[in-house]
Design a protein around this motif. Structure first.
Motif, mmCIF file in Angstrom:
data_model
loop_
_atom_site.group_PDB
_atom_site.id
_atom_site.type_symbol
_atom_site.label_atom_id
_atom_site.label_comp_id
_atom_site.label_asym_id
_atom_site.label_seq_id
_atom_site.Cartn_x
_atom_site.Cartn_y
_atom_site.Cartn_z
ATOM 1 N N ARG A 239 -1.722 9.432 -14.445
ATOM 2 C CA ARG A 239 -2.930 10.263 -14.408
ATOM 3 C C ARG A 239 -2.728 11.422 -13.442
ATOM 4 N N GLN A 240 -3.229 11.309 -12.221
ATOM 5 C CA GLN A 240 -3.101 12.407 -11.268
ATOM 6 C C GLN A 240 -1.756 12.333 -10.557
ATOM 7 N N THR A 241 -1.016 13.443 -10.497
ATOM 8 C CA THR A 241 0.347 13.412 -9.970
ATOM 9 C C THR A 241 0.531 14.099 -8.632
ATOM 10 N N ALA A 242 -0.412 14.900 -8.191
ATOM 11 C CA ALA A 242 -0.215 15.652 -6.947
ATOM 12 C C ALA A 242 -1.144 15.136 -5.860
ATOM 13 N N ASP A 243 -0.594 14.895 -4.681
ATOM 14 C CA ASP A 243 -1.425 14.472 -3.560
ATOM 15 C C ASP A 243 -0.660 14.697 -2.263
ATOM 16 N N SER A 244 -1.397 15.113 -1.236
ATOM 17 C CA SER A 244 -0.776 15.406 0.057
ATOM 18 C C SER A 244 -0.273 14.153 0.767
ATOM 19 N N ASN A 245 -0.723 12.970 0.310
ATOM 20 C CA ASN A 245 -0.262 11.733 0.949
ATOM 21 C C ASN A 245 1.191 11.409 0.626
ATOM 22 N N ALA B 60 -1.748 9.347 -8.008
ATOM 23 C CA ALA B 60 -1.020 9.665 -6.783
ATOM 24 C C ALA B 60 -1.906 9.592 -5.547
ATOM 25 N N GLU B 61 -3.185 9.859 -5.703
ATOM 26 C CA GLU B 61 -4.082 9.871 -4.539
ATOM 27 C C GLU B 61 -4.344 8.465 -4.022
ATOM 28 N N HIS B 62 -4.420 7.486 -4.900
ATOM 29 C CA HIS B 62 -4.879 6.158 -4.483
ATOM 30 C C HIS B 62 -3.856 5.034 -4.701
ATOM 31 N N ASP B 63 -2.824 5.269 -5.512
ATOM 32 C CA ASP B 63 -1.885 4.195 -5.859
ATOM 33 C C ASP B 63 -0.532 4.426 -5.193
ATOM 34 N N LEU B 64 -0.492 4.213 -3.886
ATOM 35 C CA LEU B 64 0.745 4.379 -3.125
ATOM 36 C C LEU B 64 0.997 3.157 -2.234
ATOM 37 N N PRO B 65 1.162 1.976 -2.817
ATOM 38 C CA PRO B 65 1.391 0.798 -1.983
ATOM 39 C C PRO B 65 2.672 0.930 -1.165
ATOM 40 N N TRP B 66 2.557 0.595 0.110
ATOM 41 C CA TRP B 66 3.700 0.560 1.040
ATOM 42 C C TRP B 66 4.423 1.909 1.128
ATOM 43 N N HIS B 67 3.695 2.987 0.935
ATOM 44 C CA HIS B 67 4.352 4.299 0.932
ATOM 45 C C HIS B 67 4.870 4.677 2.321
ATOM 46 N N LEU C 184 6.493 -3.796 -7.606
ATOM 47 C CA LEU C 184 7.079 -3.285 -6.366
ATOM 48 C C LEU C 184 7.401 -4.427 -5.402
ATOM 49 N N ALA C 185 6.705 -5.550 -5.541
ATOM 50 C CA ALA C 185 6.957 -6.691 -4.656
ATOM 51 C C ALA C 185 8.406 -7.148 -4.757
ATOM 52 N N GLY C 186 8.862 -7.427 -5.974
ATOM 53 C CA GLY C 186 10.231 -7.881 -6.146
ATOM 54 C C GLY C 186 11.243 -6.845 -5.697
ATOM 55 N N LEU C 187 10.951 -5.572 -5.904
ATOM 56 C CA LEU C 187 11.863 -4.506 -5.491
ATOM 57 C C LEU C 187 11.889 -4.371 -3.978
ATOM 58 N N ARG C 188 10.732 -4.519 -3.337
ATOM 59 C CA ARG C 188 10.669 -4.432 -1.882
ATOM 60 C C ARG C 188 11.500 -5.545 -1.240
ATOM 61 N N GLY C 189 11.479 -6.757 -1.828
ATOM 62 C CA GLY C 189 12.291 -7.846 -1.310
ATOM 63 C C GLY C 189 13.765 -7.492 -1.290
ATOM 64 N N HIS C 190 14.238 -6.849 -2.352
ATOM 65 C CA HIS C 190 15.651 -6.452 -2.401
ATOM 66 C C HIS C 190 15.949 -5.338 -1.397
ATOM 67 N N GLN D 37 -5.132 -7.567 2.187
ATOM 68 C CA GLN D 37 -5.586 -6.172 2.282
ATOM 69 C C GLN D 37 -5.374 -5.474 0.940
ATOM 70 N N GLN D 38 -6.414 -4.807 0.461
ATOM 71 C CA GLN D 38 -6.271 -4.019 -0.755
ATOM 72 C C GLN D 38 -5.489 -2.749 -0.429
ATOM 73 N N VAL D 39 -4.471 -2.462 -1.227
ATOM 74 C CA VAL D 39 -3.592 -1.334 -0.925
ATOM 75 C C VAL D 39 -3.815 -0.156 -1.877
ATOM 76 N N ASN D 40 -4.837 -0.229 -2.727
ATOM 77 C CA ASN D 40 -5.112 0.888 -3.651
ATOM 78 C C ASN D 40 -6.606 1.153 -3.752
#
Length: 454
Positions: A376-382, A348-355, A321-327, A210-213
């Motif tokens: 780039r973009q830093t504000a998003d309601s997600n 911020a709007e599109h790059d939030l894997p596993w948020h 984030l993969a290696g960090l998520r494992g820990h 699954q694409q996450v971004n």
């Protein structure tokens, strides 16, 4: 007539006290004994290992030497001291090179220290086994630099450096044969034992992709899930190796065995011609769901979990984030909940894997701090939790420098996972500015500063 019972009881109490005292100070006694052996060892095996293969070869050689009565010691290259080199008569180095001629983290300080040594070390014989990959321009460069630096200290080479391309068995056999001819080994090493450096290949079923971004300005990022045998084990920080068309592609593992699934986070790669990268193109697009894929698991001890409960600062970007998520998952199972994530992406709007999962961990107080940096973009309601920063992950570190110092002063470890060029170097530069070289060097010596960068 005197009764002996009180004397016996007193004697037993003294013996018990003595045994109890030994038990309480056992670690101190063992450490002092080991330090004594290290100061007086005549054969010193030193490794600089990025993936763990160099360390494995060093420890295998250590076992062989000890079995024939040689009280050799085996330590990382960074741990080697001037006193040890003065006491030793033979130095055997197994050194990897990664990237464009760079030294592994556990060996990168040695050359600088060697320059400060006042001794000429003319008494010292040495040999270098240099591990590398001919696909890179600076093939085995670090091993060759070590050879040159030791010659400048008037050390005597036992033989020319042996260069090993991708753990080539013939080159490793040449290393052992040369050690045998110089009298350092008493018996030849059968070729059959050399295959232990090759990891067993297994076949895992591709169960999810699954694409996450979606709609990200950056390259697509995919979560990949593979079903694995129930008895397969690995540790957080270990590496999954995809075997495809006689080559290997490596990916940080994002899951732990208890989840009964091998989870990866794979960034789509493209060549300048627009052609998809071999590994990412296969996993992200071409491989059929439910098909089996050839993988092996590589231990990655330099990025495995801490042995004790400490605060943990996790820093990364992109697929790191993969290696960090494992820990984080490992520590959730261990109920180690003082964790701080600093993560960088583009938008911020599109790059939030596993948020969603990160949000759940934050609300459950498993993640006590989250800082997200977007170039780039830093504000998003997600974005539901954490602090947002404009720029890169090192900018988030700068903004939180007071908190960073407080965590480190309270025993926190720092783990970094992600891109070597850009993120990792810039983050380390910022850590040096904030914490200072003495603190960062201390953390590295104590195993509290660990990196898995690529």
């Amino acid at each position: 007539m005197l009764n002996a019972s009180p004397f016996i009881q007193a004697g037993l109490l003294l013996v018990g006290y003595f045994v109890f005292t030994l038990f309480c100070y056992r670690k101190v006694i063992v450490t002092k004994f080991q330090n004594h052996k290290q100061r007086h060892a005549k054969t010193l095996i030193a490794y600089a290992s990025e993936s763990g293969s160099g360390e494995q070869l060093a420890r295998e050689l250590h076992v062989k030497l000890k079995s024939q009565g040689d009280p050799a010691i085996c330590i990382s290259l960074n741990q080697v001291t001037e006193q040890q080199l003065k006491q030793a008569d033979t130095l055997l180095i197994i050194a990897s090179t990664y990237g464009e001629g760079e030294a592994p983290d556990n060996g990168r300080h040695f050359l600088g220290k060697l320059d400060t040594f006042k001794s000429t070390l003319a008494h010292l014989n040495y040999a270098v086994l240099a591990l590398g990959d001919k696909a890179y321009g600076q093939y085995c460069q670090f091993g060759l630099m070590l050879n040159q630096a030791l010659q400048c200290k008037h050390c005597t080479p036992l033989f020319k450096p042996i260069l090993v391309d991708k753990l080539d068995e013939n080159s490793i056999h040449e290393w052992y044969s040369n050690l045998l001819s110089k009298g350092l080994l008493e018996e030849a090493v059968p070729r059959s034992t050399l295959s232990s450096t090759q990891l067993p290949i297994q076949h895992f079923k591709l169960t999810g992709r699954q694409q996450v971004n979606l709609n990200s300005p950056g390259a697509p990022l995919f979560e990949i899930n593979l079903a694995v045998p129930s008895d397969l084990t690995w540790q957080a920080g270990d590496i999954a190796r995809l075997h495809i068309e006689n080559t290997v592609r490596e990916y940080s593992i994002a899951s732990v065995p208890q989840e009964q699934s091998l989870k990866l986070l794979v960034r789509e790669q493209k060549h300048p011609t627009g052609e998809l990268g071999l590994g990412s193109g296969w996993l992200c697009h071409h491989a059929d769901l439910d098909s089996t894929q050839a993988f092996s698991i590589r231990a990655n001890p330099k990025f495995n979990p801490l042995d004790e409960h400490k605060k943990l600062i996790l820093i990364g970007n992109g697929s790191g984030l993969a290696g960090l998520r494992g820990h984080l998952k490992h520590r959730e199972l261990k109920q180690h909940h003082e964790n701080w994530l600093l993560y960088g992406e583009r938008c911020a709007e599109h790059d939030l894997p596993w948020h969603l999962e990160l949000t759940e961990w934050f609300n459950a107080k498993h993640l006590t701090e989250i800082d997200l940096a977007f170039s780039r973009q830093t504000a998003d309601s997600n974005i539901r939790v954490g602090r947002c920063h404009s720029g890169y992950v090192q900018d988030a570190l700068l903004a939180q420098q007071a908190k960073l110092k407080d965590w480190v002063n309270n025993g926190a470890a720092i783990f970094i996972c992600g891109s070597l060029q850009g993120m990792a170097k810039d983050v380390e530069s910022m850590l040096l500015d904030i914490l200072g070289q003495p603190v960062l060097s201390r953390l590295e010596r104590q195993g509290l500063y660990r990196k898995d960068v690529y």
